[in-house]
Write an enzyme that holds these catalytic residues in place. Structure first.
Site, mmCIF file in Angstrom:
data_model
loop_
_atom_site.group_PDB
_atom_site.id
_atom_site.type_symbol
_atom_site.label_atom_id
_atom_site.label_comp_id
_atom_site.label_asym_id
_atom_site.label_seq_id
_atom_site.Cartn_x
_atom_site.Cartn_y
_atom_site.Cartn_z
ATOM 1 N N ALA A 56 5.248 3.075 0.133
ATOM 2 C CA ALA A 56 4.499 1.949 0.690
ATOM 3 C C ALA A 56 3.903 1.183 -0.476
ATOM 4 O O ALA A 56 3.181 1.756 -1.299
ATOM 5 C CB ALA A 56 3.406 2.445 1.629
ATOM 6 N N VAL A 82 2.829 5.857 -3.121
ATOM 7 C CA VAL A 82 2.313 4.509 -3.343
ATOM 8 C C VAL A 82 3.218 3.801 -4.351
ATOM 9 O O VAL A 82 3.495 4.322 -5.431
ATOM 10 C CB VAL A 82 0.863 4.550 -3.853
ATOM 11 C CG1 VAL A 82 0.376 3.133 -4.166
ATOM 12 C CG2 VAL A 82 -0.039 5.209 -2.828
ATOM 13 N N LYS A 83 3.654 2.625 -3.991
ATOM 14 C CA LYS A 83 4.588 1.869 -4.825
ATOM 15 C C LYS A 83 3.829 0.790 -5.583
ATOM 16 O O LYS A 83 3.108 -0.014 -4.980
ATOM 17 C CB LYS A 83 5.667 1.247 -3.932
ATOM 18 C CG LYS A 83 6.962 0.870 -4.612
ATOM 19 C CD LYS A 83 7.966 0.459 -3.533
ATOM 20 C CE LYS A 83 9.312 0.103 -4.105
ATOM 21 N NZ LYS A 83 10.241 -0.351 -3.038
ATOM 22 N N VAL A 84 3.983 0.796 -6.911
ATOM 23 C CA VAL A 84 3.292 -0.186 -7.751
ATOM 24 C C VAL A 84 4.293 -0.851 -8.681
ATOM 25 O O VAL A 84 5.310 -0.255 -9.042
ATOM 26 C CB VAL A 84 2.168 0.472 -8.584
ATOM 27 C CG1 VAL A 84 1.134 1.135 -7.670
ATOM 28 C CG2 VAL A 84 2.729 1.476 -9.578
#
Length: 218
Positions: A56, A82-84
């Protein structure tokens, strides 16, 4: 090799999950827009269907806001990654979240040097985009080979190479030969792996011959 599906379409996700072939899901803001559903409830639903990592992505670009968004997304479910973005701020967020035990997928990787930084920052996944490199005349699979070779030199690096921007089955097969840990693909690309004309031809012949026997298994 693990198979992730690159979509936010819950119906496609359920269908692929039922095959037992699906190990995780990746989403991004463009896929969320296409799905036309509220972001957080959709991620919750996907996480209830898939036990593996579900990426996400944060929506902001500055460190403080990305970190707050990342912490909120991480609370949705234990399997959220968590996608950064692969930016200085994104890598700072990666370090902070990974130190807390959160899986982080660092996305938009286009060079081996960027991949080294992501591993140093503690990323669970690095997402090099093979298709987008191919689009500009570069060889995306060469990048995959470089990253895998580099990562294999360091036993204390646990970052998995997640091949993204996959356009066709050849990307998948070649990435597997190189030794990439994960591929994430649109549903239609995964389904193309089934297809071969000789399989169709052979099955048609078997079906026709069975009819001629006049028998029934049931």
């Amino acid at each position: 090799m693990k198979f992730f599906v690159d979509t936010a379409d819950i119906n496609d996700i359920r269908d692929l999950a039922s095959t037992g072939l699906l190990d995780g899901v990746t989403t991004n803001p463009s896929l969320i827009m296409k799905a036309g559903k509220a972001f957080i409830p959709l991620i919750e639903e996907i996480c209830s269907v898939v036990s593996g990592p579900v990426s996400a992505e944060v929506a902001s670009t500055d460190y403080e806001t990305m970190l707050k968004e990342g912490k909120k997304l991480a609370k949705i479910a234990k399997n959220v990654a968590v996608k950064v973005p692969l930016t200085p701020a994104g890598l700072k967020v990666c370090k902070a979240l990974s130190d807390e035990g959160t899986m982080v997928n660092v996305t938009l990787c286009f060079s081996a040097s960027q991949a080294i930084l992501a591993a140093k920052a503690g990323a669970a996944f690095i997402s090099p985009f093979v298709g987008r490199l191919d689009d500009i005349g570069a060889d995306g699979l060469n990048l995959i080979a470089d990253i895998v070779e580099i990562y294999n030199n360091y036993d204390d690096w646990n970052t998995e190479v997640l091949v993204a921007s996959v356009r066709h089955p050849i990307h998948i097969v070649e990435s597997a030969k190189i030794g990439a840990h994960v591929v994430t693909c649109p549903p239609d690309v995964i389904k193309k792996l089934y297809s071969h004309p000789l399989t169709d031809k052979g099955l048609a012949a078997f079906v026709e011959d069975w009819k001629k026997t006049g028998q029934s298994i049931l």
